[in-house]
Design a protein around this motif. Structure first.
Motif, PDB file in Angstrom:
ATOM      1  N   ASP A  30      32.456  27.812  17.530  1.00  0.00           N
ATOM      2  CA  ASP A  30      32.815  27.105  16.294  1.00  0.00           C
ATOM      3  C   ASP A  30      32.233  25.696  16.234  1.00  0.00           C
ATOM      4  N   ILE A  31      31.646  25.231  17.337  1.00  0.00           N
ATOM      5  CA  ILE A  31      31.148  23.857  17.432  1.00  0.00           C
ATOM      6  C   ILE A  31      29.729  23.779  16.874  1.00  0.00           C
ATOM      7  N   GLN A  32      29.527  22.848  15.938  1.00  0.00           N
ATOM      8  CA  GLN A  32      28.217  22.712  15.293  1.00  0.00           C
ATOM      9  C   GLN A  32      27.231  21.919  16.146  1.00  0.00           C
ATOM     10  N   ALA A  33      27.748  20.933  16.893  1.00  0.00           N
ATOM     11  CA  ALA A  33      26.875  20.136  17.766  1.00  0.00           C
ATOM     12  C   ALA A  33      27.696  19.520  18.887  1.00  0.00           C
ATOM     13  N   LEU A  34      27.037  19.309  20.013  1.00  0.00           N
ATOM     14  CA  LEU A  34      27.618  18.643  21.181  1.00  0.00           C
ATOM     15  C   LEU A  34      27.126  17.202  21.208  1.00  0.00           C
ATOM     16  N   ILE A  35      28.047  16.256  21.215  1.00  0.00           N
ATOM     17  CA  ILE A  35      27.690  14.840  21.131  1.00  0.00           C
ATOM     18  C   ILE A  35      28.064  14.164  22.443  1.00  0.00           C
ATOM     19  N   PHE A  36      27.142  13.363  23.000  1.00  0.00           N
ATOM     20  CA  PHE A  36      27.402  12.748  24.300  1.00  0.00           C
ATOM     21  C   PHE A  36      26.879  11.315  24.341  1.00  0.00           C
ATOM     22  N   ASN A  37      27.456  10.532  25.225  1.00  0.00           N
ATOM     23  CA  ASN A  37      26.998   9.162  25.474  1.00  0.00           C
ATOM     24  C   ASN A  37      25.773   9.243  26.370  1.00  0.00           C
ATOM     25  N   ARG A  38      24.592   8.911  25.841  1.00  0.00           N
ATOM     26  CA  ARG A  38      23.359   9.053  26.607  1.00  0.00           C
ATOM     27  C   ARG A  38      22.983   7.773  27.345  1.00  0.00           C
ATOM     28  N   ILE A  89      37.288  13.050  25.778  1.00  0.00           N
ATOM     29  CA  ILE A  89      36.864  14.230  25.021  1.00  0.00           C
ATOM     30  C   ILE A  89      37.482  14.154  23.637  1.00  0.00           C
ATOM     31  N   ALA A  90      36.703  14.520  22.613  1.00  0.00           N
ATOM     32  CA  ALA A  90      37.238  14.554  21.251  1.00  0.00           C
ATOM     33  C   ALA A  90      36.591  15.686  20.469  1.00  0.00           C
ATOM     34  N   ILE A  91      37.367  16.277  19.589  1.00  0.00           N
ATOM     35  CA  ILE A  91      36.858  17.227  18.609  1.00  0.00           C
ATOM     36  C   ILE A  91      37.110  16.634  17.231  1.00  0.00           C
ATOM     37  N   LEU A  92      36.056  16.579  16.415  1.00  0.00           N
ATOM     38  CA  LEU A  92      36.139  15.980  15.094  1.00  0.00           C
ATOM     39  C   LEU A  92      35.574  16.944  14.051  1.00  0.00           C
ATOM     40  N   ASP A  93      36.038  16.787  12.798  1.00  0.00           N
ATOM     41  CA  ASP A  93      35.429  17.564  11.735  1.00  0.00           C
ATOM     42  C   ASP A  93      34.231  16.815  11.168  1.00  0.00           C
ATOM     43  N   VAL A 148      36.364  -4.790  23.969  1.00  0.00           N
ATOM     44  CA  VAL A 148      35.903  -3.675  23.140  1.00  0.00           C
ATOM     45  C   VAL A 148      35.445  -2.527  24.040  1.00  0.00           C
ATOM     46  N   TRP A 149      36.092  -1.388  23.914  1.00  0.00           N
ATOM     47  CA  TRP A 149      35.827  -0.265  24.823  1.00  0.00           C
ATOM     48  C   TRP A 149      35.915   1.045  24.048  1.00  0.00           C
ATOM     49  N   PRO A 150      34.797   1.687  23.729  1.00  0.00           N
ATOM     50  CA  PRO A 150      34.813   2.902  22.914  1.00  0.00           C
ATOM     51  C   PRO A 150      35.328   4.117  23.684  1.00  0.00           C
ATOM     52  N   ASP A 151      35.693   5.148  22.931  1.00  0.00           N
ATOM     53  CA  ASP A 151      36.042   6.428  23.531  1.00  0.00           C
ATOM     54  C   ASP A 151      35.216   7.528  22.868  1.00  0.00           C
ATOM     55  N   ALA A 152      35.541   8.779  23.165  1.00  0.00           N
ATOM     56  CA  ALA A 152      34.754   9.897  22.637  1.00  0.00           C
ATOM     57  C   ALA A 152      34.863  10.025  21.122  1.00  0.00           C
ATOM     58  N   VAL A 153      35.947   9.507  20.535  1.00  0.00           N
ATOM     59  CA  VAL A 153      36.072   9.545  19.078  1.00  0.00           C
ATOM     60  C   VAL A 153      34.956   8.724  18.435  1.00  0.00           C
ATOM     61  N   VAL A 154      34.726   7.525  18.956  1.00  0.00           N
ATOM     62  CA  VAL A 154      33.658   6.667  18.441  1.00  0.00           C
ATOM     63  C   VAL A 154      32.300   7.309  18.671  1.00  0.00           C
ATOM     64  N   ILE A 155      32.092   7.848  19.876  1.00  0.00           N
ATOM     65  CA  ILE A 155      30.848   8.558  20.175  1.00  0.00           C
ATOM     66  C   ILE A 155      30.645   9.694  19.172  1.00  0.00           C
ATOM     67  N   GLY A 156      31.714  10.431  18.901  1.00  0.00           N
ATOM     68  CA  GLY A 156      31.628  11.551  17.984  1.00  0.00           C
ATOM     69  C   GLY A 156      31.290  11.138  16.564  1.00  0.00           C
ATOM     70  N   GLN A 157      31.915  10.083  16.076  1.00  0.00           N
ATOM     71  CA  GLN A 157      31.642   9.632  14.710  1.00  0.00           C
ATOM     72  C   GLN A 157      30.190   9.184  14.546  1.00  0.00           C
ATOM     73  N   MET A 194      32.749  21.700  13.015  1.00  0.00           N
ATOM     74  CA  MET A 194      33.430  20.960  14.060  1.00  0.00           C
ATOM     75  C   MET A 194      32.416  20.432  15.078  1.00  0.00           C
ATOM     76  N   PHE A 195      32.739  19.299  15.659  1.00  0.00           N
ATOM     77  CA  PHE A 195      31.858  18.649  16.618  1.00  0.00           C
ATOM     78  C   PHE A 195      32.653  18.315  17.882  1.00  0.00           C
ATOM     79  N   LEU A 196      32.038  18.544  19.036  1.00  0.00           N
ATOM     80  CA  LEU A 196      32.648  18.219  20.325  1.00  0.00           C
ATOM     81  C   LEU A 196      31.921  17.016  20.914  1.00  0.00           C
ATOM     82  N   ALA A 197      32.679  15.947  21.186  1.00  0.00           N
ATOM     83  CA  ALA A 197      32.093  14.712  21.720  1.00  0.00           C
ATOM     84  C   ALA A 197      32.683  14.413  23.089  1.00  0.00           C
ATOM     85  N   MET A 198      31.864  13.779  23.932  1.00  0.00           N
ATOM     86  CA  MET A 198      32.345  13.450  25.283  1.00  0.00           C
ATOM     87  C   MET A 198      31.726  12.151  25.786  1.00  0.00           C
TER      88      MET A 198
END
Length: 233
Positions: free
Chosen positions: A56-64, A14-18, A188-197, A1-5
């Motif tokens: 349970d989170i494998q990596a933390l993903i963020f908009n840098r 905020i999004a959690i993705l597999d 066009v405006w991304p969210d945490a899901v796009v960041i996470g993918q 699982m991955f946590l993106a923000m």
């Protein structure tokens, strides 16, 4: 699982993705005034909804970034703190790449220029295109070198014209001078899901980094400019 923000795009998302990029939990609150108060409770809520713990989170993903200085600082600081406290690797994703990825999802565009309003009469700018990518179950937009150097991101002055007649996406698109019949998609405006993918694709290919190397990308050296200097006053 991955946590993106993401707190860069005038929102708290905020999004959690597999590992396949499927969304387990996702929430976005628009506006940037309450991001510092919103982000940790939203992370807690997403974990509870998904019946997960940070372990349970494998990596933390963020908009840098690049983008709003305060927004970049907020999600970078949160990721660094969680990474240190729970020994979780980090993945920083470009805001411009996220715009390009969302443009592909929203409009099916396979080559674009991303343009994000940087204030002070400039836009953050990058070029992106689909590349053969077998490491993920979904298509990823990859950066293309721009300008005369080796950078994939740069600052352009308002009214600049692009070298190619590719679609321009993002809220900075209307601030550039378009060529004849050059498409423009300001919405066009991304969210945490796009960041996470994007982060999952990056993590799959290159792995993550520790908190000390989870660094923001401002592009502009003096990111602390006053509202007047940024053209907001």
């Amino acid at each position: 699982m991955f946590l993106a923000m993401d707190t860069v795009f005038d929102q708290c998302s905020i999004a959690i993705l597999d590992s396949s990029g499927n969304v387990i939990s996702s929430q976005t609150e628009t506006g940037k005034r309450q991001q510092t108060q919103q982000i940790l409770p939203m992370i807690d809520a997403a974990l509870k909804e998904s019946q997960l713990k940070l372990a349970d989170i494998q990596a933390l993903i963020f908009n840098r970034g690049p983008g709003a200085f305060s927004g970049i600082r907020i999600n970078t600081a949160v990721v660094q703190a969680l990474s240190v406290a729970h020994d979780i690797p980090c993945v920083g994703v470009s805001s411009l790449q996220a715009i390009a990825q969302r443009a592909y999802q929203q409009y099916g565009l396979t080559q674009v220029y991303s343009a994000l309003d940087a204030r002070m009469q400039q836009v953050y700018f990058g070029q992106y295109a689909i590349a053969d990518d077998s490491q993920t179950d979904y298509v990823v937009m990859h950066p293309v070198l721009v300008g005369d150097g080796d950078s994939t991101e740069q600052l352009l002055d308002y009214d600049s014209q692009t070298a190619l007649n590719l679609p321009i996406v993002g809220n900075g698109s209307v601030l550039l001078t378009r060529q004849n019949e050059q498409d423009c998609h300001e919405d066009v405006w991304p969210d945490a899901v796009v960041i996470g993918q994007l982060g999952i694709a990056q993590f799959t290919a290159f792995g993550g980094t520790d908190a000390a190397n989870a660094l923001p990308k401002y592009l502009r050296n003096q990111a602390w400019k006053t509202l007047k200097e940024q053209g907001k006053a």
